[in-house]
Design a protein around this motif. Sequence first.
Motif, PDB file in Angstrom:
ATOM      1  N   VAL A 344       0.874  -1.164   0.000  1.00 13.65           N
ATOM      2  CA  VAL A 344       0.000   0.000   0.000  1.00 13.65           C
ATOM      3  C   VAL A 344       0.916   1.220   0.000  1.00 13.65           C
ATOM      4  O   VAL A 344       1.879   1.302   0.782  1.00 13.65           O
ATOM      5  N   MET A 345       0.650   2.153  -0.895  1.00 18.49           N
ATOM      6  CA  MET A 345       1.485   3.337  -1.047  1.00 18.49           C
ATOM      7  C   MET A 345       0.725   4.563  -0.571  1.00 18.49           C
ATOM      8  O   MET A 345      -0.429   4.769  -0.946  1.00 18.49           O
ATOM      9  N   ILE A 346       1.375   5.359   0.269  1.00 15.76           N
ATOM     10  CA  ILE A 346       0.796   6.604   0.769  1.00 15.76           C
ATOM     11  C   ILE A 346       1.702   7.746   0.332  1.00 15.76           C
ATOM     12  O   ILE A 346       2.899   7.763   0.665  1.00 15.76           O
ATOM     13  N   GLN A 347       1.157   8.688  -0.427  1.00 16.13           N
ATOM     14  CA  GLN A 347       1.903   9.872  -0.851  1.00 16.13           C
ATOM     15  C   GLN A 347       1.341  11.102  -0.139  1.00 16.13           C
ATOM     16  O   GLN A 347       0.133  11.338  -0.162  1.00 16.13           O
ATOM     17  N   ILE A 348       2.233  11.862   0.481  1.00 17.97           N
ATOM     18  CA  ILE A 348       1.864  13.087   1.185  1.00 17.97           C
ATOM     19  C   ILE A 348       2.638  14.229   0.546  1.00 17.97           C
ATOM     20  O   ILE A 348       3.864  14.290   0.658  1.00 17.97           O
ATOM     21  N   LEU A 349       1.931  15.104  -0.140  1.00 19.36           N
ATOM     22  CA  LEU A 349       2.565  16.163  -0.932  1.00 19.36           C
ATOM     23  C   LEU A 349       2.154  17.528  -0.394  1.00 19.36           C
ATOM     24  O   LEU A 349       0.971  17.777  -0.144  1.00 19.36           O
ATOM     25  N   ASP A 350       3.128  18.404  -0.190  1.00 22.25           N
ATOM     26  CA  ASP A 350       2.824  19.774   0.239  1.00 22.25           C
ATOM     27  C   ASP A 350       3.376  20.772  -0.772  1.00 22.25           C
ATOM     28  O   ASP A 350       4.180  20.408  -1.643  1.00 22.25           O
ATOM     29  N   GLU A 351       2.948  22.016  -0.638  1.00 23.79           N
ATOM     30  CA  GLU A 351       3.398  23.094  -1.523  1.00 23.79           C
ATOM     31  C   GLU A 351       4.278  24.065  -0.753  1.00 23.79           C
ATOM     32  O   GLU A 351       4.231  25.277  -0.963  1.00 23.79           O
ATOM     33  N   GLY A 352       5.079  23.509   0.144  1.00 22.18           N
ATOM     34  CA  GLY A 352       5.860  24.342   1.051  1.00 22.18           C
ATOM     35  C   GLY A 352       7.161  24.842   0.472  1.00 22.18           C
ATOM     36  O   GLY A 352       7.376  24.876  -0.737  1.00 22.18           O
ATOM     37  N   VAL A 353       8.069  25.202   1.379  1.00 22.61           N
ATOM     38  CA  VAL A 353       9.329  25.837   0.990  1.00 22.61           C
ATOM     39  C   VAL A 353      10.281  24.858   0.318  1.00 22.61           C
ATOM     40  O   VAL A 353      11.191  25.266  -0.398  1.00 22.61           O
ATOM     41  N   GLY A 354      10.084  23.558   0.545  1.00 23.75           N
ATOM     42  CA  GLY A 354      10.932  22.568  -0.100  1.00 23.75           C
ATOM     43  C   GLY A 354      12.303  22.453   0.548  1.00 23.75           C
ATOM     44  O   GLY A 354      12.666  23.212   1.452  1.00 23.75           O
ATOM     45  N   MET A 355      13.085  21.495   0.061  1.00 25.49           N
ATOM     46  CA  MET A 355      14.418  21.234   0.609  1.00 25.49           C
ATOM     47  C   MET A 355      15.374  20.922  -0.526  1.00 25.49           C
ATOM     48  O   MET A 355      14.963  20.466  -1.594  1.00 25.49           O
ATOM     49  N   ASN A 356      16.665  21.128  -0.271  1.00 27.42           N
ATOM     50  CA  ASN A 356      17.660  20.696  -1.247  1.00 27.42           C
ATOM     51  C   ASN A 356      18.063  19.251  -0.952  1.00 27.42           C
ATOM     52  O   ASN A 356      17.582  18.638   0.010  1.00 27.42           O
TER      53      ASN A 356
END
Length: 421
Positions: A344-356
């Motif tokens: 089972v795959m769970i994807q959690i995506l945000d539109e935040g500041v991000g990371m390198n």
Amino acid sequence: MEHTKNLLLQVMIILIPVFFYSMYLTNRHQFIETKRQKLIFSFLATITLVLCMSFPIYSDVNERNDLRFVALMIGIFYGGGYATGIVLTIILLLYRWYFGGAGFYSTAYEVLFFLPMFFLAYPRFIQQDRAGRMKLTWMITSGMSLTYILVDFEMDFFNQTLQEILTICVATIVTVSLIETLRENAQLHMEAQQAEKYKILGELASSFAHEVRNPMQTNRGFLQLLLQSPISETYKRYVQICIEEVDRTNDVITEYLSLAKPEADTKESVDVCQKIQTVVKILYVYALERKVSIDVRLPEQECAILGHPQKVKQAFLNIIKNGIEAMPQGGAVSICVKQESQHVMIQILDEGVGMNEDEVKRLGQPFYSLKEKGTGIGLMVSYRIIDSLHGKITVQSQKGKGTTFTIRFPLHNCKNIIAIN
């Protein structure tokens, strides 16, 4: 004799990426699939391809026999897929054109046959475990061997063609087996390091967390009494700030204690969709205050895993809460649950500041946090819970564009019921 010597030389050339790959992983403190790692392997595959064609098994004006397609397949599977395959194919065709002869056209026909096979197999290859990858590689190699048998059966089959077929099989299987072993050993080394860190943190937490919490609760009680006494509004505001800081400290201590708690021996079936819905309800007001919307997409069937209900909820809660906090100006968190063949795959995506890339590598490490008042313990606990349930977590992020957490758990049970929306 010369033919056999050239065959062995081809095998040694194919193994070149394995030796350099081993040196690269040995100097790494942890094993994480990165673009840089794939780029390095693509470069090694390019060198291997050129060397295979430079020192063929035998050659004449119209034909050069070597293990170029083995190098191409390994480069595609471990070097990044389609883009790497296209680049390697262009190099292969240009280099073969440089040697001249009518054999260039037969090479082009072989590319038209083998390249689609490799591209079709690539998505399945990256989803398999070690045994699945070995099996898939063996199937593709068998297909390549059968092609050579059909094409070259009229030639000196038992003295040359059969030897070349055996060389293709041995070189491919040995190379894939060694690469998988290196990756597995690097992963085990990383997990051993993390386990040692968790052990130290657990012992540290159990040593002082309870002793710190007791006086903190006493202080909070007196502050609560002081807040109810007839004091000025200014002092009440100061007292309220003190109470909030005490509560925040208490939350940090609670997270520390979760590191010291032993894992429960018994596990039960946990519905991932239900836990996601519970976490979203808990965080609804928290997200609303920060102008963040939460979009949830669930499958129609129940996706159950074997684990501890409270710990699974805690893992999801920490990650989703981090996603909300990564958007100080508001935005959206998207949660998608999918059922794969055995996972089972769970994807959690945000539109935040991000990371390198470097920041992504350090996620889950003790005391590492990108938040001003963060401790990093919450995410570390989530990583530990996911690992204890035999799950895998990968992170993709880009500065200014957000972050995607992808979590995979082994499926325990699936029942065809409609999810509650």
